[in-house]
Write an enzyme that holds these catalytic residues in place. Structure first.
Site, short mmCIF file in Angstrom:
data_model
loop_
_atom_site.label_atom_id
_atom_site.label_comp_id
_atom_site.label_asym_id
_atom_site.label_seq_id
_atom_site.Cartn_x
_atom_site.Cartn_y
_atom_site.Cartn_z
N GLU A 32 0.82 -1.20 0.00
CA GLU A 32 0.00 0.00 0.00
C GLU A 32 0.86 1.26 0.00
O GLU A 32 0.54 2.25 -0.67
CB GLU A 32 -0.95 0.00 1.20
CG GLU A 32 -2.10 -0.98 1.08
CD GLU A 32 -3.05 -0.66 -0.06
OE1 GLU A 32 -3.10 0.51 -0.51
OE2 GLU A 32 -3.73 -1.58 -0.54
N TYR A 113 -6.60 6.65 4.16
CA TYR A 113 -6.84 5.61 3.17
C TYR A 113 -6.03 4.36 3.48
O TYR A 113 -6.54 3.23 3.47
CB TYR A 113 -6.50 6.09 1.75
CG TYR A 113 -6.29 4.92 0.83
CD1 TYR A 113 -7.39 4.19 0.36
CD2 TYR A 113 -5.01 4.47 0.51
CE1 TYR A 113 -7.20 3.07 -0.42
CE2 TYR A 113 -4.82 3.35 -0.26
CZ TYR A 113 -5.92 2.64 -0.73
OH TYR A 113 -5.74 1.52 -1.49
N ASP A 131 -9.64 4.42 -2.96
CA ASP A 131 -8.50 4.92 -3.72
C ASP A 131 -9.01 5.51 -5.03
O ASP A 131 -10.23 5.67 -5.22
CB ASP A 131 -7.47 3.80 -3.95
CG ASP A 131 -7.93 2.76 -4.97
OD1 ASP A 131 -9.12 2.77 -5.38
OD2 ASP A 131 -7.09 1.92 -5.37
#
Length: 334
Positions: A32, A113, A131
């Protein structure tokens, strides 16, 4: 969406198979962070190299920062690499990753996020993951008319309404994959989309019209000079200051980056510098940069520093802008 994902999930090295036990939090977190503002294609080889060299968060925490920064070269946004190292040390000290969004957000370099993505994908928690791909899918399904970036609260609320209580990690990844392969920015493949029947943008006849984006302001143009000092088949490299753009990275010496072309500005030391006709351009987040190229051959009394073999420049871990310059200079055969 879950049925579609079970049949069409991308095979990615940081993922577990759909519907199986959650993957290693270390691999989810690492992927990520790497994927922020970077493509899957660019991340795949870097991710493989990282986990081969540092197979656990403890191993990454113990790595010298210079080694990590060099390994990160090419992924851009180098503050992420420094935060990655700080986060690894924090996690290693506490004995593992937190399993809640709140706990994850307290880690260095982990924003809203990323915390939601790790909580959902690695720990199976219900979390709302939005996203760029998910935002595009949701904007189209609900035909959200508010322009980005102001529409993000609306997009998050809409995503929250459709996120299931179970398999939310698989759902988030399904939405990501749908946006990547079907609900693409241009020419979306609506006839192959499992959400077409419920998609307001598709029914409107203009799915590409969503999400609505405000016109971007032109990025300012800056200029600078890169200096290539060569001595007996070796090139002088320096370390950039630890903070700031490309902080701590190995690089070629440069003059200041200014609003006007500098010509031969502020060479790192006196030498018979020549200006090459080529220039190198690179775009950063907030500005565009054009760099003149100055070259010189120096004798055995050149400056003290890190002299790197010309034939091994590809392994020096240079940021992309300096790697571009090195390629252009070597190609010039000056």
């Amino acid at each position: 969406m879950l049925a579609w994902y079970d049949a069409h999930a991308r095979d990615l090295p940081w993922r577990a198979a759909p519907g199986t036990n959650a993957p290693d939090p270390y691999r989810v977190w690492l992927s990520e962070i790497m994927l922020q503002q970077t493509t899957v294609a660019a991340v795949r080889p870097k991710f493989a190299a990282f986990v081969a060299r540092w197979p656990s968060v403890e191993a990454l925490a113990a790595a010298p920062e210079a080694d990590l920064m060099a390994a990160w070269a090419g992924l851009g946004y180098y503050a992420r690499a420094r935060n990655l190292h700080a986060c690894a040390r924090t996690v290693a000290e506490r004995g593992g990753f937190p399993d809640t969004e709140e706990g994850l957000r307290a880690l260095p370099g982990v924003g809203a996020y990323t915390a939601a993505a790790i909580a959902a994908i690695a720990f199976g928690a219900r979390a709302v993951v939005v996203d760029a791909n998910v935002a595009r899918v949701v904007a189209r399904v609900f035909a959200i008319s508010r322009p980005l970036p102001g529409a993000m609260p609306d997009l998050r609320d809409a995503t929250d309404r459709i996120t299931p209580d179970t398999r939310s990690g698989d759902f988030a990844q399904a939405m990501m994959d749908l946006g990547s392969s079907v609900c693409t920015p241009r020419a979306p493949h609506c006839l192959a989309c499992p959400l077409a029947e419920d998609c307001a943008a598709y029914r409107s006849g203009d799915p590409e019209g969503f999400p609505i984006k405000l016109a971007k302001a032109a990025k300012p143009q800056r200029h600078g000079t890169i200096f290539w000092a060569e001595q007996e088949g070796r090139v002088l490299l320096v370390r950039r200051p630890p903070r700031g753009l490309l902080g701590g990275m190995r690089a070629l010496p440069t003059g200041p980056w200014a609003d006007t072309p500098p010509a031969l500005a502020d060479p790192p030391f006196a030498a018979a510098w020549q200006m090459l006709p080529e220039t190198v351009s690179h775009t950063f987040t907030h500005f565009r940069l054009e760099l003149a190229l100055a070259v010189a051959r120096v004798d055995g009394h050149g400056p003290i520093g890190e002299w790197w073999s010309v034939t091994e420049m590809d392994s020096a871990g240079l940021p992309t802008v300096f790697a571009k310059a090195a390629t252009a200079i070597r190609r010039a055969r000056w």
